[in-house]
Design an enzyme around this catalytic site. Structure first.
Site, mmCIF file in Angstrom:
data_model
loop_
_atom_site.group_PDB
_atom_site.id
_atom_site.type_symbol
_atom_site.label_atom_id
_atom_site.label_comp_id
_atom_site.label_asym_id
_atom_site.label_seq_id
_atom_site.Cartn_x
_atom_site.Cartn_y
_atom_site.Cartn_z
ATOM 1 N N ARG A 45 82.039 -36.783 14.118
ATOM 2 C CA ARG A 45 82.671 -37.197 12.866
ATOM 3 C C ARG A 45 83.647 -38.344 13.129
ATOM 4 N NH1 ARG A 45 85.513 -33.217 9.469
ATOM 5 N NH2 ARG A 45 86.677 -32.672 11.334
ATOM 6 N N LYS A 110 83.927 -25.304 22.730
ATOM 7 C CA LYS A 110 83.011 -25.969 21.802
ATOM 8 C C LYS A 110 81.591 -26.025 22.372
ATOM 9 C CE LYS A 110 82.916 -30.102 18.910
ATOM 10 N NZ LYS A 110 83.824 -30.951 18.134
ATOM 11 N N ARG A 245 93.678 -27.581 14.931
ATOM 12 C CA ARG A 245 93.925 -27.097 16.300
ATOM 13 C C ARG A 245 94.764 -25.834 16.242
ATOM 14 N NH1 ARG A 245 90.480 -30.097 17.171
ATOM 15 N NH2 ARG A 245 90.402 -31.995 18.431
HETATM 16 P P1 ATP Z 1 87.694 -31.903 15.748
HETATM 17 O O1 ATP Z 1 87.392 -31.107 16.979
HETATM 18 O O2 ATP Z 1 88.971 -32.639 15.778
HETATM 19 O O3 ATP Z 1 87.455 -31.154 14.484
HETATM 20 P P2 ATP Z 1 85.453 -33.269 15.074
HETATM 21 O O4 ATP Z 1 84.979 -32.060 14.371
HETATM 22 O O5 ATP Z 1 85.675 -34.512 14.336
HETATM 23 O O6 ATP Z 1 86.734 -33.032 15.854
HETATM 24 P P3 ATP Z 1 82.981 -33.629 16.205
HETATM 25 O O7 ATP Z 1 82.644 -34.783 15.405
HETATM 26 O O8 ATP Z 1 82.344 -32.319 15.878
HETATM 27 O O9 ATP Z 1 84.521 -33.463 16.287
HETATM 28 O O10 ATP Z 1 82.668 -33.916 17.739
HETATM 29 C C1 ATP Z 1 83.252 -34.954 18.445
HETATM 30 C C2 ATP Z 1 84.221 -34.402 19.466
HETATM 31 O O11 ATP Z 1 83.658 -33.294 20.162
HETATM 32 C C3 ATP Z 1 84.512 -35.428 20.569
HETATM 33 O O12 ATP Z 1 85.598 -36.218 20.232
HETATM 34 C C4 ATP Z 1 84.763 -34.549 21.801
HETATM 35 O O13 ATP Z 1 86.088 -34.070 21.814
HETATM 36 C C5 ATP Z 1 83.875 -33.360 21.572
HETATM 37 N N1 ATP Z 1 82.541 -33.510 22.193
HETATM 38 C C6 ATP Z 1 81.783 -34.614 22.359
HETATM 39 N N2 ATP Z 1 80.607 -34.321 22.907
HETATM 40 C C7 ATP Z 1 80.588 -32.983 23.099
HETATM 41 C C8 ATP Z 1 79.640 -32.082 23.632
HETATM 42 N N3 ATP Z 1 78.452 -32.453 24.063
HETATM 43 N N4 ATP Z 1 80.001 -30.782 23.684
HETATM 44 C C9 ATP Z 1 81.194 -30.340 23.243
HETATM 45 N N5 ATP Z 1 82.130 -31.147 22.720
HETATM 46 C C10 ATP Z 1 81.826 -32.465 22.644
#
Ligand code: ATP
Length: 247
Positions: A45, A110, A245
């Site tokens: 995102r 995650k 968080r």
């Molecule tokens: P937040 O965790 O702040 O809600 P987001 O939902 O915007 O962030 P996503 O868009 O779901 O996050 O994923 C991007 C983030 O996830 C990256 O910035 C990194 O921290 C983490 N990430 C990237 N690749 C992976 C992966 N393969 N496995 C787990 N985490 C990842």
């Protein structure tokens, strides 16, 4: 719902979402799916990266036509997360949970991310491109990830998983859930979502751009907005720019 899907199985791709977005036809909207072994520009995102090394992970996108405009899609990304958790549970992964709006955690780390991008006329007929990245077996390339992550096979003793079966089961369940969602929106899924909510009742910090709000997480409303108890009462937060968080 019997829905025909046109499949693309790729080795390397920029991003599976980008691949489908390039191929959409708004004149003849139809269900498309793309899976790849590696993404060179996997998207998270808000322009963030989804680390997508070659190997045994799942990079899947599904394009589904919707009518009624973007406002009928409120809660869709939460629904996709819920369906993914239920699919993983059915494959024997019992320790999965949801972090609002749509991260899937395994043992608190995650495991999967979801990115939905919309195309077409956002006031009437549009297409939702639903991208899902699931870590199945990560290698060292993932050292760059800036938060705690895990992958499915780290927690499975026999070390095997049939990715095709997992994808097929996920899509079967997703089509069933989307049929309900098209009629009734996210409301019928609220209770089930909250049952899997990783941080229900916990103190959290929410970042909306530069603004930081502290409160206690109280699940979601019928549109999928996050309920947060703060000093002044309860506030509702929508997905777009918000990051959650534990405090
Ligand atoms: P937040 O965790 O702040 O809600 P987001 O939902 O915007 O962030 P996503 O868009 O779901 O996050 O994923 C991007 C983030 O996830 C990256 O910035 C990194 O921290 C983490 N990430 C990237 N690749 C992976 C992966 N393969 N496995 C787990 N985490 C990842």
């Amino acid at each position: 719902m019997a829905e025909r899907i046109e499949w693309q199985l790729l080795d390397t791709v920029d991003s599976t979402n980008a691949q489908l977005l390039k191929q959409l036809s708004m004149k003849e909207p139809r269900a498309l799916a793309c899976v790849a072994e590696q993404q060179l520009a996997g998207k998270g995102r808000r322009g963030r990266e989804w680390v997508s090394p070659y190997g045994q992970n799942i990079y899947l996108s599904l394009a589904l036509p919707f009518s009624g405009g973007a406002q009928k899609l409120e809660g869709l990304s939460l629904l996709v997360g819920l369906v993914l958790v239920e699919t993983l549970e059915s494959c024997g992964f019992r320790n999965c949970a949801l972090k609002w709006p749509n991260d899937v955690l395994l043992g608190g780390r995650k495991l999967a991310g979801i990115l939905i991008e919309l195309a077409g006329d956002l006031t009437s007929d549009c297409v939702a491109v639903i991208g899902v990245g699931i870590n199945v077996l990560m290698n060292d390339a993932a050292a760059a990830i800036d938060q705690a992550w895990t992958s499915l096979l780290l927690s499975r003793q026999d070390g095997t998983l049939n990715r095709n079966l997992l994808i097929a089961e996920f899509i079967r369940r997703l089509f069933e859930a989307v049929a309900v969602f098209r009629e009734a929106g996210f409301a019928p899924f609220v209770e089930e979502w909250q049952r899997h909510d990783a941080w229900y009742g916990q103190p959290v910090v929410v970042r909306t751009g530069a603004v930081i709000t502290e409160g206690v997480e109280r699940g979601v409303d019928q549109r999928g907005a996050l309920r947060l108890d703060v000093a002044e009462g309860q506030v509702l937060l929508n997905g777009g720019e918000v990051s959650l968080r534990l405090s």
